[in-house]
Design an enzyme around this catalytic site. Sequence first.
Site, mmCIF file in Angstrom:
data_model
loop_
_atom_site.group_PDB
_atom_site.id
_atom_site.type_symbol
_atom_site.label_atom_id
_atom_site.label_comp_id
_atom_site.label_asym_id
_atom_site.label_seq_id
_atom_site.Cartn_x
_atom_site.Cartn_y
_atom_site.Cartn_z
ATOM 1 N N ARG A 71 0.944 -0.990 -0.216
ATOM 2 C CA ARG A 71 -0.185 -0.411 0.256
ATOM 3 C C ARG A 71 0.852 1.094 0.296
ATOM 4 O O ARG A 71 0.334 2.253 -0.800
ATOM 5 C CB ARG A 71 -0.637 -0.198 1.271
ATOM 6 C CG ARG A 71 -2.136 0.664 1.182
ATOM 7 C CD ARG A 71 -3.207 0.156 2.373
ATOM 8 N NE ARG A 71 -1.584 -0.518 3.535
ATOM 9 C CZ ARG A 71 -2.603 -0.567 4.453
ATOM 10 N NH1 ARG A 71 -3.435 -0.440 4.690
ATOM 11 N NH2 ARG A 71 -1.640 -0.679 5.576
ATOM 12 N N LYS A 85 -0.809 -18.594 6.034
ATOM 13 C CA LYS A 85 -1.978 -18.609 7.066
ATOM 14 C C LYS A 85 -2.106 -17.379 7.830
ATOM 15 O O LYS A 85 -1.588 -16.593 8.166
ATOM 16 C CB LYS A 85 -1.639 -20.105 8.682
ATOM 17 C CG LYS A 85 -0.185 -19.404 9.668
ATOM 18 C CD LYS A 85 -0.260 -20.624 10.109
ATOM 19 C CE LYS A 85 -0.453 -20.561 11.672
ATOM 20 N NZ LYS A 85 0.260 -19.254 12.403
ATOM 21 N N ASP A 98 1.697 -23.906 5.119
ATOM 22 C CA ASP A 98 1.970 -24.513 6.341
ATOM 23 C C ASP A 98 3.862 -24.494 5.869
ATOM 24 O O ASP A 98 4.274 -25.690 6.003
ATOM 25 C CB ASP A 98 1.685 -25.807 6.815
ATOM 26 C CG ASP A 98 1.166 -25.838 8.169
ATOM 27 O OD1 ASP A 98 2.573 -25.435 8.195
ATOM 28 O OD2 ASP A 98 0.495 -26.469 8.865
ATOM 29 N N HIS A 99 4.483 -23.461 7.138
ATOM 30 C CA HIS A 99 5.703 -23.392 6.902
ATOM 31 C C HIS A 99 6.675 -24.874 7.531
ATOM 32 O O HIS A 99 7.534 -25.230 7.274
ATOM 33 C CB HIS A 99 6.543 -22.259 7.043
ATOM 34 C CG HIS A 99 6.534 -21.822 8.721
ATOM 35 N ND1 HIS A 99 5.055 -21.880 9.871
ATOM 36 C CD2 HIS A 99 7.378 -22.130 9.418
ATOM 37 C CE1 HIS A 99 5.790 -21.518 10.564
ATOM 38 N NE2 HIS A 99 7.475 -21.944 10.874
ATOM 39 N N LYS A 154 9.844 -27.597 7.119
ATOM 40 C CA LYS A 154 10.970 -27.937 7.243
ATOM 41 C C LYS A 154 11.710 -29.481 7.152
ATOM 42 O O LYS A 154 10.973 -30.568 6.673
ATOM 43 C CB LYS A 154 10.843 -27.968 8.466
ATOM 44 C CG LYS A 154 10.323 -27.168 9.296
ATOM 45 C CD LYS A 154 10.453 -26.764 11.232
ATOM 46 C CE LYS A 154 9.783 -25.181 11.570
ATOM 47 N NZ LYS A 154 10.233 -23.968 11.552
ATOM 48 N N ASP A 207 -3.440 -21.565 16.693
ATOM 49 C CA ASP A 207 -2.180 -19.929 15.839
ATOM 50 C C ASP A 207 -1.411 -21.884 15.583
ATOM 51 O O ASP A 207 -0.239 -21.682 14.605
ATOM 52 C CB ASP A 207 -1.294 -19.979 17.300
ATOM 53 C CG ASP A 207 -0.339 -19.009 16.281
ATOM 54 O OD1 ASP A 207 -0.374 -18.507 15.563
ATOM 55 O OD2 ASP A 207 0.230 -19.278 17.242
ATOM 56 N N HIS A 237 -0.092 -26.773 11.619
ATOM 57 C CA HIS A 237 1.643 -27.034 12.159
ATOM 58 C C HIS A 237 1.338 -28.806 12.549
ATOM 59 O O HIS A 237 1.906 -29.842 12.624
ATOM 60 C CB HIS A 237 2.325 -26.363 13.022
ATOM 61 C CG HIS A 237 2.505 -25.214 12.347
ATOM 62 N ND1 HIS A 237 2.770 -24.463 10.952
ATOM 63 C CD2 HIS A 237 2.601 -23.490 12.904
ATOM 64 C CE1 HIS A 237 2.539 -23.387 11.012
ATOM 65 N NE2 HIS A 237 2.953 -22.703 12.082
HETATM 66 C C1 BG6 Z 1 3.401 -19.793 13.231
HETATM 67 C C2 BG6 Z 1 2.627 -18.712 14.655
HETATM 68 O O1 BG6 Z 1 2.920 -19.798 12.675
HETATM 69 O O2 BG6 Z 1 5.009 -20.929 13.648
HETATM 70 C C3 BG6 Z 1 3.534 -18.954 15.636
HETATM 71 O O3 BG6 Z 1 1.948 -18.464 14.363
HETATM 72 C C4 BG6 Z 1 5.061 -19.250 15.828
HETATM 73 O O4 BG6 Z 1 3.156 -18.658 17.054
HETATM 74 C C5 BG6 Z 1 5.009 -19.865 14.610
HETATM 75 O O5 BG6 Z 1 5.633 -18.291 16.907
HETATM 76 C C6 BG6 Z 1 6.949 -21.084 15.017
HETATM 77 O O6 BG6 Z 1 7.711 -21.425 14.004
HETATM 78 P P1 BG6 Z 1 8.531 -21.679 13.917
HETATM 79 O O7 BG6 Z 1 9.541 -21.958 12.306
HETATM 80 O O8 BG6 Z 1 9.399 -20.981 14.624
HETATM 81 O O9 BG6 Z 1 9.127 -23.128 14.903
#
Ligand code: BG6
Length: 484
Positions: free
Chosen positions: A51, A148, A177-178, A182, A235, A240
């Site tokens: 923006r 997310k 979903d990261h 991993k 969260d 995750h």
């Molecule tokens: C995020 C959450 O998806 O994942 C956070 O919203 C969390 O609250 C984070 O801290 C953790 O990710 P990682 O990769 O640091 O374990």
Amino acid sequence: MVARIIPVDPFDLVIFGGTGDLARRKILPGLYRRLADGQMPPEARLIGAARSGGGDSEFRESVRKALEEFMPADALDQKVLEQFLEMISYVQIDAKGDKGWAKLRSKMREDVVNVFYFSVAPSLFEPIAERLKQHGVADDEARIVVEKPFGQDLETARALNASLALHFDETQIYRIDHYLGKETVQNLMAVRFGNMLFEPLWNSQYIDHIQITVAETVGVSGRGEYYDRIGAMRDMVQNHILQLLCLIAMEPPSRYSPDAVRDEKLKVIRALDPVEPDDIVRGQYGEGPGGPSYLDDVGDPRSRTESFIAMRLEVSNWRWAGTPFYLRTGKRLKARTSEIAIVFKDAPHSIFDVPRGRHSNVLSIRLQPNEGMQLGVTIKEPGPGGMRLIDVPLDMSFAEALGERASEIPDAYERLIMDVVRGNQTLFMRGDEVEAAWAWTDPVIAGWEARGHIPSPYDQGSSGPDDALMLLHRDGRRWREIRS
Ligand code: BG6
């Protein structure tokens, strides 16, 4: 050894929310590393869209600053950095209006992969999706990456899926979903399905229970307002941790292809039993050395949102009937660690005259830190003195096994973005998976809300509330220690 790096095809990547926190911390540093490693072709182009005003040079400067802030100084090579910045441009855009879309359209090349990364608030997903189509910016080959939270419950997730589906086909939608990006998470599949050793034992006949722990030392300050509406269940667990559980519990897919894997994960989510109130422990951290209490961090002394949750659940199917899965996650705990522990049953009969439960094999899969796997086996203590048994770890630390090359293991985000460019959806959640996860989560949350449940306090730097220990003690089991 780390596999040879195969460059992806040239692409144009538009990052909506290009000046935001996620872009600065994860997406841009990750892309820099992919360029430095030779995976991102120099013909790729990155377009920040946000923006705020400003042009290409201001945005490039902000990217330079972000890389300097979020990457170790020795990871930045000035020549590569200049090359990276050359690839970057900026468009000021109004996600809910018409401004900037024509300019964005003029920047997109037709003969390369087009990716649009929605690193923005969920309320902007639909307006952006709509404008991408309306202004002819995205075609039927384009891919969109959605961050997310994907909804707050089943109803909102369904609505989001439906609105994205108006403009994009499911094969174009990459719900990120990261955790699935991993390294160890993918290794979990490699270990299960690439070896003969584990799969025959991977069931309730041989596995006593499974523990999944995602512990963090950080609190929620800085994002208290968001977090307090969400809590640990939404969260971390709904996405995750459930994804990790799926990879452990799923049946072998017929092949490592997106739908084969996601079909199996979906079956696991659908087989999850509802969780009984007695099987859930919720907590909130108090004031401590790390900072203010949860209630102060979110600025609401009456908040009932949990910063910690532990639960016992079961997967009702042939493979897992009767095997408990214990999950826990929380903020401001004693260490930052994520681990999956597969605890095997005792040998059926001990010929060594040792009490039962003293020695059990544990396969521990560490996601972070020190990614790796460890298999605890029982051996004879060396030396004289008779048959005394001890447990020793067979350790496979990736850092040790791979030596210097371990530092080349890509971060979750960069790996997943390269998968989007390759058009591989295996590590992304399908719409029905997300909905099934909410369908299981919603009644659990509704249950504690209806009971007016108040989270138990816990000390910062602890393993969570004491009740969480009881969750396993009453089953004659113990949590594994939280340590980094
Ligand atoms: C995020 C959450 O998806 O994942 C956070 O919203 C969390 O609250 C984070 O801290 C953790 O990710 P990682 O990769 O640091 O374990």
